[in-house]
Design a protein around this motif. Structure first.
Motif, mmCIF file in Angstrom:
data_model
loop_
_atom_site.group_PDB
_atom_site.id
_atom_site.type_symbol
_atom_site.label_atom_id
_atom_site.label_comp_id
_atom_site.label_asym_id
_atom_site.label_seq_id
_atom_site.Cartn_x
_atom_site.Cartn_y
_atom_site.Cartn_z
ATOM 1 N N GLY A 205 0.828 -1.195 0.000
ATOM 2 C CA GLY A 205 0.000 0.000 0.000
ATOM 3 C C GLY A 205 0.862 1.244 0.000
ATOM 4 N N VAL B 45 -5.066 -2.594 -2.537
ATOM 5 C CA VAL B 45 -3.792 -2.725 -3.261
ATOM 6 C C VAL B 45 -3.196 -4.105 -3.015
ATOM 7 N N ARG B 46 -3.203 -4.546 -1.772
ATOM 8 C CA ARG B 46 -2.658 -5.871 -1.458
ATOM 9 C C ARG B 46 -3.454 -6.973 -2.156
ATOM 10 N N PHE C 148 -11.725 -1.227 -2.759
ATOM 11 C CA PHE C 148 -11.642 0.175 -3.189
ATOM 12 C C PHE C 148 -13.009 0.855 -3.073
ATOM 13 N N ARG D 129 -5.060 -6.684 -4.952
ATOM 14 C CA ARG D 129 -4.748 -6.607 -6.382
ATOM 15 C C ARG D 129 -3.437 -7.324 -6.652
ATOM 16 N N TRP D 130 -2.438 -7.128 -5.795
ATOM 17 C CA TRP D 130 -1.155 -7.800 -5.975
ATOM 18 C C TRP D 130 -1.284 -9.309 -5.770
ATOM 19 N N ASN E 89 -5.320 0.454 1.146
ATOM 20 C CA ASN E 89 -4.126 -0.393 1.213
ATOM 21 C C ASN E 89 -4.493 -1.873 1.074
ATOM 22 N N SER F 126 -10.520 -6.942 -4.677
ATOM 23 C CA SER F 126 -9.786 -5.683 -4.684
ATOM 24 C C SER F 126 -10.710 -4.525 -5.057
#
Length: 113
Positions: free
Chosen positions: A66, A84-85, A99, A87-88, A81, A95
């Motif tokens: 993040g 973001v995690r 958001f 998504r990764w 954050n 994800s």
């Protein structure tokens, strides 16, 4: 000899011309297929038939990624954050939902959108 050369040039033009036009129409057809990208949507939007966004819980185990965004809400920062995690971790649907939850908590958060 000159007649033979002129016939060869004419044959080349006749054979190359349609392929150039076909390439141009293929490119245009491919451009027409470009659709607008699907974005997260307005706060509170829920495309899934699953759990509503407001009832989501944050699950540990996706790392510590993040970055800092401009938001006054600490909880919106945490959900961003988490998104973001996710998504990764290739959890793309979750994800997007994270958001959306961040945007629900802070509707003025541009990065959450």
């Amino acid at each position: 000899m000159r007649t033979l050369l002129m016939c060869g040039v004419a044959a080349a033009v006749v054979m190359i011309g349609p392929s150039a036009v076909a390439d141009a129409t293929v490119d245009r057809a491919m451009m027409d297929l470009n659709l607008p990208l699907l974005v997260c949507g307005p706060p509170g939007a829920d495309d899934d038939a699953g759990t509503p966004i407001a009832d989501m819980v944050m699950v540990d185990g996706f790392g510590t990624g993040g970055f800092q965004i401009e938001t006054a809400s600490v909880e919106a920062q945490a959900w961003f954050n988490h998104g973001v995690r996710l998504r990764w971790a290739f959890e793309h649907n979750e994800s997007v939902r994270a958001f959306r939850k961040a945007r629900l908590l802070d509707p003025t958060c541009a990065m959450c959108a």
